[in-house]
Design an enzyme around this catalytic site. Structure first.
Site, mmCIF file in Angstrom:
data_model
loop_
_atom_site.group_PDB
_atom_site.id
_atom_site.type_symbol
_atom_site.label_atom_id
_atom_site.label_comp_id
_atom_site.label_asym_id
_atom_site.label_seq_id
_atom_site.Cartn_x
_atom_site.Cartn_y
_atom_site.Cartn_z
ATOM 1 N N GLY A 126 0.794 -1.225 0.000
ATOM 2 C CA GLY A 126 0.000 0.000 0.000
ATOM 3 C C GLY A 126 0.826 1.275 0.000
ATOM 4 N N LEU A 139 -0.615 3.707 -2.595
ATOM 5 C CA LEU A 139 -1.895 4.224 -2.106
ATOM 6 C C LEU A 139 -1.655 5.268 -1.024
ATOM 7 C CD1 LEU A 139 -4.942 4.197 -1.933
ATOM 8 C CD2 LEU A 139 -4.786 2.277 -0.371
ATOM 9 N N GLU A 158 6.908 3.740 -11.780
ATOM 10 C CA GLU A 158 6.440 2.390 -12.067
ATOM 11 C C GLU A 158 5.182 2.373 -12.915
ATOM 12 O OE1 GLU A 158 6.189 0.724 -8.159
ATOM 13 O OE2 GLU A 158 8.235 -0.022 -8.280
ATOM 14 N N GLY A 206 -27.715 -24.549 15.760
ATOM 15 C CA GLY A 206 -29.149 -24.707 15.548
ATOM 16 C C GLY A 206 -29.989 -24.493 16.781
ATOM 17 N N LYS A 262 -29.356 -19.036 18.180
ATOM 18 C CA LYS A 262 -28.563 -17.896 18.658
ATOM 19 C C LYS A 262 -28.781 -16.678 17.771
ATOM 20 C CE LYS A 262 -24.737 -20.198 18.212
ATOM 21 N NZ LYS A 262 -25.296 -21.487 17.786
ATOM 22 N N GLU A 266 -20.933 -15.346 9.819
ATOM 23 C CA GLU A 266 -21.383 -16.628 9.306
ATOM 24 C C GLU A 266 -22.362 -16.436 8.158
ATOM 25 O OE1 GLU A 266 -22.601 -18.508 12.904
ATOM 26 O OE2 GLU A 266 -20.607 -19.278 13.296
ATOM 27 N N ARG A 320 -35.567 -27.088 22.448
ATOM 28 C CA ARG A 320 -34.641 -26.013 22.809
ATOM 29 C C ARG A 320 -34.970 -25.517 24.207
ATOM 30 N NH1 ARG A 320 -36.183 -24.534 17.426
ATOM 31 N NH2 ARG A 320 -34.478 -24.927 15.978
ATOM 32 N N LYS A 326 -26.386 -16.064 33.986
ATOM 33 C CA LYS A 326 -26.146 -14.934 34.877
ATOM 34 C C LYS A 326 -26.654 -13.661 34.239
ATOM 35 C CE LYS A 326 -21.470 -13.573 33.537
ATOM 36 N NZ LYS A 326 -20.130 -13.365 34.038
ATOM 37 N N HIS A 342 -32.741 -12.740 38.797
ATOM 38 C CA HIS A 342 -33.363 -13.313 37.608
ATOM 39 C C HIS A 342 -33.776 -14.736 37.909
ATOM 40 C CE1 HIS A 342 -29.597 -15.519 36.905
ATOM 41 N NE2 HIS A 342 -29.026 -14.411 37.328
#
Lengths: 568, 113
Positions: free
Chosen positions: A49, A52, A75, A288, A291, A315, A445, A451, A457
């Site tokens: 770079g 750049l 160049e 699965g 999430k 993902e 599920r 926590k 909770h």
């Protein structure tokens, strides 16, 4: 020259003038930019770079600082440069037409040149001087002057001329960037660092585990303090940005505001009705378990509140997430269209860890989201220590910006242990664990809230289902039979219902029996009362008859007496 | 500048290389000893080997700096052989006559068997 520059730089130590490069982060690292009026050496291997960097320095100088510049390329041809940098939005032709930039291509073809006697490089000086004078340039880039070493055989002349050139640049007060190829055992192949001693910047593109990471280091900066670390930098459609990883600010103002998780049932499990703003939430689970769907709910809720969200996906692509979210009744597309939600998708293997952090930091700084989702941290591969360090810094970054963040983490199916999750679970404020229970030939599920700091909770698990209206949490069946989920829960519930029906019928029957018996007794009582009444009536009647008889008797006697008196 | 050169080049091709006309340009920067020496050396070589079929144009970049880019001039002095084709560059003060002759392609066939 070196001897001369020492007292010079010492004099200017207090107030060294700097020429800002306009490169995000770089001016922070160097506390203002490159040394104004001095040459700077940028060295690095091919593809780091350098060009750049030089072009950006000139373009920003021309557009932001009103400092015209000359780009002398040894160049690439100007047409190629123009085409290459058009994709970054740099209009080199436009700047050239406006008299802000001159691109001069110096072609050195060894085969065309025959050397016959003494020479110097006055031609180069003439060309550079001419270009500088024509537009009143303040900045000069020579990319890369080392090509000259291939064009001329007499190295002694060349070196003397280069020394003269750098002296000349300094004399004219030009802020110059000289690029050089990285050499073996020295910074540049031909030892340019010998001539340019004011500022040396090293660019690097290291490949570790098949992943390349660009890094930048200020090797020296005479007369100025500077960041000494290796800083990762990015080259993308926005050009170069350098990312100084600043120390996290831990003395943060904590926030008591509550943000909803987007799932009513989950909010209900937490006493406060949600998570604290600025806290971090870890959602871990095997593949699965939902999430990403949970994260989709989280951003959906935030967007509905009118907050900005950034969804870092490592993902699924943005389109896939939106489509999948629609199946549970969430319209993420609308939020994207409204400019509230932004997806940043990247394959984990696309960049190194540092680069991912750097990109996230840049994206967060530009978009300033209130809620961030990182899906999934387990996608980062690398030495465990590195991954943990990166994630810790990510958490620090998010916390220091007051961002509520949800991290998802894939746990491998085999290990059912509490999962170290890169040691991240301990620094997370809340931890939701998703588990799937396999029994009776089905998977169900289950959600645990392991926590949630700073708020009480529920300690109970919940079964959760994905419906077309979103995630629904159902209290799992907890009874003498144990904890049941799915069809087992449903059949057990049916069985319970049947038993309850049975009990109800039984009780109804008994109630009816009692009613009947009460009725019988009441009837008996009525009969007896009727008999009593009859007795009483009989008695009263007899008494009446007696009285009548007595009265009649008396009146008869009286009548007889009267009659008798009359006969006398 | 370039278009002139192209026209010259085309002309050369049409005339054929056998015409053997040499069109030379010498780039200098001011009247330095090196440039004076180069011009003198060039004239000497041309008179000896190319009498009557050469043309020398001296360009002083001090006066016309814009011309440096056209012929890709870096070193001073530079001699450019514009004709005959192909274009050749010789840098230096031309004191090495042997190299000048090789560079200008003046007697290679005599030297080689």
């Amino acid at each position: 020259m070196r001897l001369m520059s020492k007292p010079h730089s010492a004099r200017e130590l207090t107030g060294l003038l700097k020429a800002p490069t306009g490169i995000v982060g770089f001016d922070d690292v160097t506390l203002g930019g490159l040394p104004a009026g001095r040459p700077t050496l940028i060295c690095g291997a091919a593809g780091c770079g350098k060009t750049l960097f030089g072009i950006t320095f000139l373009v920003n100088g021309a557009t932001l600082c009103d400092e015209p510049g000359v780009f002398m390329t040894f160049e690439e041809r100007p047409e190629d440069l123009e085409a290459n940098f058009r994709s970054l939005g740099y209009d080199l032709n436009g700047l050239a037409a406006a008299g802000k930039l001159i691109v001069d291509h110096v072609r050195v073809e060894r085969s065309e040149i025959e050397e016959a006697g003494e020479y110097d490089l006055e031609g180069l000086f003439v060309r550079l001087g001419f270009a500088v004078d024509r537009i009143g340039a303040k900045r000069v880039v020579l990319d890369t002057i080392e090509s000259l070493f291939a064009g001329f055989t007499d190295q002694a002349i060349l070196r003397a001329e280069l020394r003269r050139l750098f002296g000349w640049l300094k004399e004219r007060g030009l802020t110059a960037v000289i690029t050089g190829e990285r050499g073996e055992g020295q910074l540049t192949r031909h030892g340019l660092e010998e001539y340019v001693s004011d500022c040396v910047i090293l660019l690097d593109n290291r490949v570790e585990d098949q992943i390349a990471t660009r890094r930048l280091r200020v090797v020296k900066y005479r007369g100025s303090s500077h960041g000494t670390n290796e800083f990762p930098f990015l080259i993308d459609e926005d050009g170069i940005s350098v990312l100084p990883i600043t120390a996290p600010r831990r003395n943060l103002a904590v926030c008591n505001e509550i943000v909803s998780s987007g799932i009513p049932g989950l909010d209900a499990m937490i006493r406060n009705g949600g998570f604290y703003r600025g806290s971090t939430i870890l959602v871990s689970g095997v593949s699965g378990t939902g999430k990403t769907t949970m994260a989709s709910h989280f951003v959906n809720a935030a967007c509905l509140r009118g907050e900005r969200c950034t969804f870092f996906s490592f993902e699924e692509s943005a389109e896939e997430i939106c489509r999948n979210a629609r199946s549970v009744g969430l319209d993420l597309h609308a939020h994207v269209a409204a400019g509230l939600l932004r997806f940043e998708w990247a394959r984990p293997s696309l960049y190194g860890l540092e680069m991912h952090l750097a990109r996230m930091q840049r994206d967060i700084e530009t978009f300033k989201p209130a809620v961030v989702v990182i899906d999934a941290i387990s996608a980062f591969r690398g030495p465990a220590g590195d991954v943990q360090s990166i994630l810790l810094r990510t958490v620090d970054l998010l916390k220091s910006s007051g961002i509520t963040a949800m991290f998802t983490s894939l746990r491998s199916g085999a290990s059912r242990d509490e999962g170290t999750d890169h040691g991240l679970s301990s620094i997370m404020d809340s931890w939701i664990k998703l588990v799937d229970v396999e029994e009776n030939g089905e998977r169900n599920r289950i959600l645990y809230l392991i926590k949630s700091r700073g708020t009480s909770h529920s300690n109970q698990l919940r079964e959760f289902r994905m419906t077309d209206r979103g995630i629904e949490l159902i209290d799992a069946y907890i009874g003498p039979e144990g904890v049941l989920t799915g069809t087992a829960r449903i059949t057990q519930e049916a069985r319970d219902r049947a038993a309850a029906d049975q009990r109800e019928r039984e009780s109804n029957r008994r109630q009816r029996q009692f009613a009947r018996r009460r009725e019988a007794v009441r009837r008996q009582i009525e009969e007896l009362e009727a008999a009593l009444q009859a007795e009483e009536d009989e008695e009263a009647m007899l008494l009446g008859e007696d009285e009548l008889r007595d009265a009649t008797l008396k009146s008869d006697q009286a009548a007889r007496a009267i009659r008798r008196r009359a006969a006398e | 500048m370039t278009s002139d050169a192209e026209r010259l080049d085309e002309g050369a091709q049409e005339a054929g290389e056998d015409a053997g006309h040499y069109y030379l340009r010498l780039y200098v920067a001011g009247h330095t000893t090196k440039s004076t020496l180069a011009l003198n050396n060039l004239k000497r070589v041309c008179e000896t080997h190319l009498a009557g079929r050469y043309e020398i144009e001296v360009i002083d970049l001090r006066e016309n700096p814009q011309l440096a880019a056209g012929d890709q001039i870096l070193a001073i002095p530079t001699l450019v052989r514009r004709l005959p084709q192909p274009l050749k560059r010789i840098i230096g003060d031309l004191s090495n006559t042997e190299k000048v002759l090789v560079g200008l392609d003046i007697r290679p066939k005599v030297a080689c068997p």
